[in-house]
Design a protein around this motif. Structure first.
Motif, PDB file in Angstrom:
ATOM      1  N   UNK A   1       0.846  -1.189   0.000  1.00 35.89           N
ATOM      2  CA  UNK A   1       0.000   0.000   0.000  1.00 35.89           C
ATOM      3  C   UNK A   1       0.881   1.239   0.000  1.00 35.89           C
ATOM      4  N   UNK A   2       0.437   2.256  -0.713  1.00 38.57           N
ATOM      5  CA  UNK A   2       1.159   3.518  -0.802  1.00 38.57           C
ATOM      6  C   UNK A   2       0.203   4.655  -0.473  1.00 38.57           C
ATOM      7  N   UNK A   3       0.612   5.533   0.396  1.00 36.44           N
ATOM      8  CA  UNK A   3      -0.151   6.751   0.665  1.00 36.44           C
ATOM      9  C   UNK A   3       0.529   7.929  -0.027  1.00 36.44           C
ATOM     10  N   UNK A   4      -0.280   8.769  -0.629  1.00 39.77           N
ATOM     11  CA  UNK A   4       0.207   9.971  -1.301  1.00 39.77           C
ATOM     12  C   UNK A   4      -0.467  11.182  -0.662  1.00 39.77           C
ATOM     13  N   UNK A   5       0.336  12.162  -0.281  1.00 42.93           N
ATOM     14  CA  UNK A   5      -0.201  13.352   0.370  1.00 42.93           C
ATOM     15  C   UNK A   5       0.247  14.588  -0.403  1.00 42.93           C
ATOM     16  N   UNK A   6      -0.744  15.301  -0.954  1.00 42.14           N
ATOM     17  CA  UNK A   6      -0.448  16.515  -1.709  1.00 42.14           C
ATOM     18  C   UNK A   6      -0.515  17.741  -0.802  1.00 42.14           C
ATOM     19  N   UNK A   7       0.193  18.764  -1.209  1.00 38.93           N
ATOM     20  CA  UNK A   7       0.123  20.059  -0.537  1.00 38.93           C
ATOM     21  C   UNK A   7       0.554  21.136  -1.520  1.00 38.93           C
ATOM     22  N   UNK A   8       0.300  22.380  -1.147  1.00 39.33           N
ATOM     23  CA  UNK A   8       0.775  23.499  -1.943  1.00 39.33           C
ATOM     24  C   UNK A   8      -0.278  24.235  -2.732  1.00 39.33           C
ATOM     25  N   UNK A   9      -1.505  23.733  -2.712  1.00 39.13           N
ATOM     26  CA  UNK A   9      -2.557  24.427  -3.442  1.00 39.13           C
ATOM     27  C   UNK A   9      -2.942  25.727  -2.758  1.00 39.13           C
ATOM     28  N   UNK A  10      -3.778  26.496  -3.447  1.00 42.67           N
ATOM     29  CA  UNK A  10      -4.233  27.756  -2.870  1.00 42.67           C
ATOM     30  C   UNK A  10      -4.815  28.670  -3.910  1.00 42.67           C
ATOM     31  N   UNK A  11      -5.002  29.905  -3.499  1.00 43.71           N
ATOM     32  CA  UNK A  11      -5.542  30.933  -4.378  1.00 43.71           C
ATOM     33  C   UNK A  11      -4.385  31.776  -4.913  1.00 43.71           C
ATOM     34  N   UNK A  12      -4.372  31.967  -6.210  1.00 47.24           N
ATOM     35  CA  UNK A  12      -3.304  32.747  -6.840  1.00 47.24           C
ATOM     36  C   UNK A  12      -3.901  33.598  -7.940  1.00 47.24           C
ATOM     37  N   UNK A  13      -3.307  34.747  -8.173  1.00 48.98           N
ATOM     38  CA  UNK A  13      -3.797  35.616  -9.243  1.00 48.98           C
ATOM     39  C   UNK A  13      -3.322  35.127 -10.595  1.00 48.98           C
ATOM     40  N   UNK A  14      -4.052  35.452 -11.645  1.00 46.92           N
ATOM     41  CA  UNK A  14      -3.583  35.096 -12.994  1.00 46.92           C
ATOM     42  C   UNK A  14      -2.161  35.621 -13.229  1.00 46.92           C
ATOM     43  N   UNK A  15      -1.355  34.764 -13.837  1.00 48.38           N
ATOM     44  CA  UNK A  15       0.041  35.104 -14.062  1.00 48.38           C
ATOM     45  C   UNK A  15       0.961  34.692 -12.938  1.00 48.38           C
ATOM     46  N   UNK A  16       0.384  34.249 -11.838  1.00 48.05           N
ATOM     47  CA  UNK A  16       1.169  33.855 -10.684  1.00 48.05           C
ATOM     48  C   UNK A  16       1.704  32.436 -10.782  1.00 48.05           C
ATOM     49  N   UNK A  17       2.351  32.021  -9.691  1.00 50.13           N
ATOM     50  CA  UNK A  17       2.992  30.705  -9.649  1.00 50.13           C
ATOM     51  C   UNK A  17       2.631  29.965  -8.368  1.00 50.13           C
ATOM     52  N   UNK A  18       2.645  28.653  -8.477  1.00 49.84           N
ATOM     53  CA  UNK A  18       2.470  27.767  -7.327  1.00 49.84           C
ATOM     54  C   UNK A  18       3.298  26.521  -7.555  1.00 49.84           C
TER      55      UNK A  18
END
Length: 119
Positions: A1-18
């Protein structure tokens, strides 16, 4: 079994980066192809970027030149660097691990992280 945990999402303005991160519960990159998918409301889940066990990458046409997938084997982490973000990039982003060789048929998903591109 493998667990995957994402992070780093959010609200960003057009042209921005994440930058999104996906941490696997154990070392799997030698036998699992990794991918980032996204799903917007009412739409199907699409592959955005993938990286194979040998390091080959592929991208959805609409993100080529803007997104970069990479991995850090020592940290069991896959990244998705996103730049020049557009409102149409808004979606829930999911990390995926698909087994090869002796793990062929194994398929794992993370819980997803929301990315919203809006002014």
């Amino acid at each position: 079994q493998v667990q995957l945990v994402e992070s780093g999402g959010g609200l960003v303005q057009p042209g921005g980066s994440l930058t999104l991160s996906c941490v696997a519960s154990r070392s799997i990159f030698s036998i699992f192809n990794m991918g980032w998918y996204r799903q917007a409301p009412g739409k199907q889940r699409d592959l955005v970027a993938g990286i194979t066990t040998d390091g080959s990458t592929n991208y959805l046409d609409s993100v080529k030149g803007r997104f970069t997938i990479s991995r850090d084997n020592a940290k069991n982490t896959v990244y998705l660097q996103m730049s020049s973000l557009k409102p149409e990039d808004t979606a829930v982003y999911y990390c995926n691990a698909r087994g090869t060789a002796i793990q062929f048929g194994a398929n794992y998903w993370g819980q997803g992280t929301q990315v919203t591109v809006s002014s």
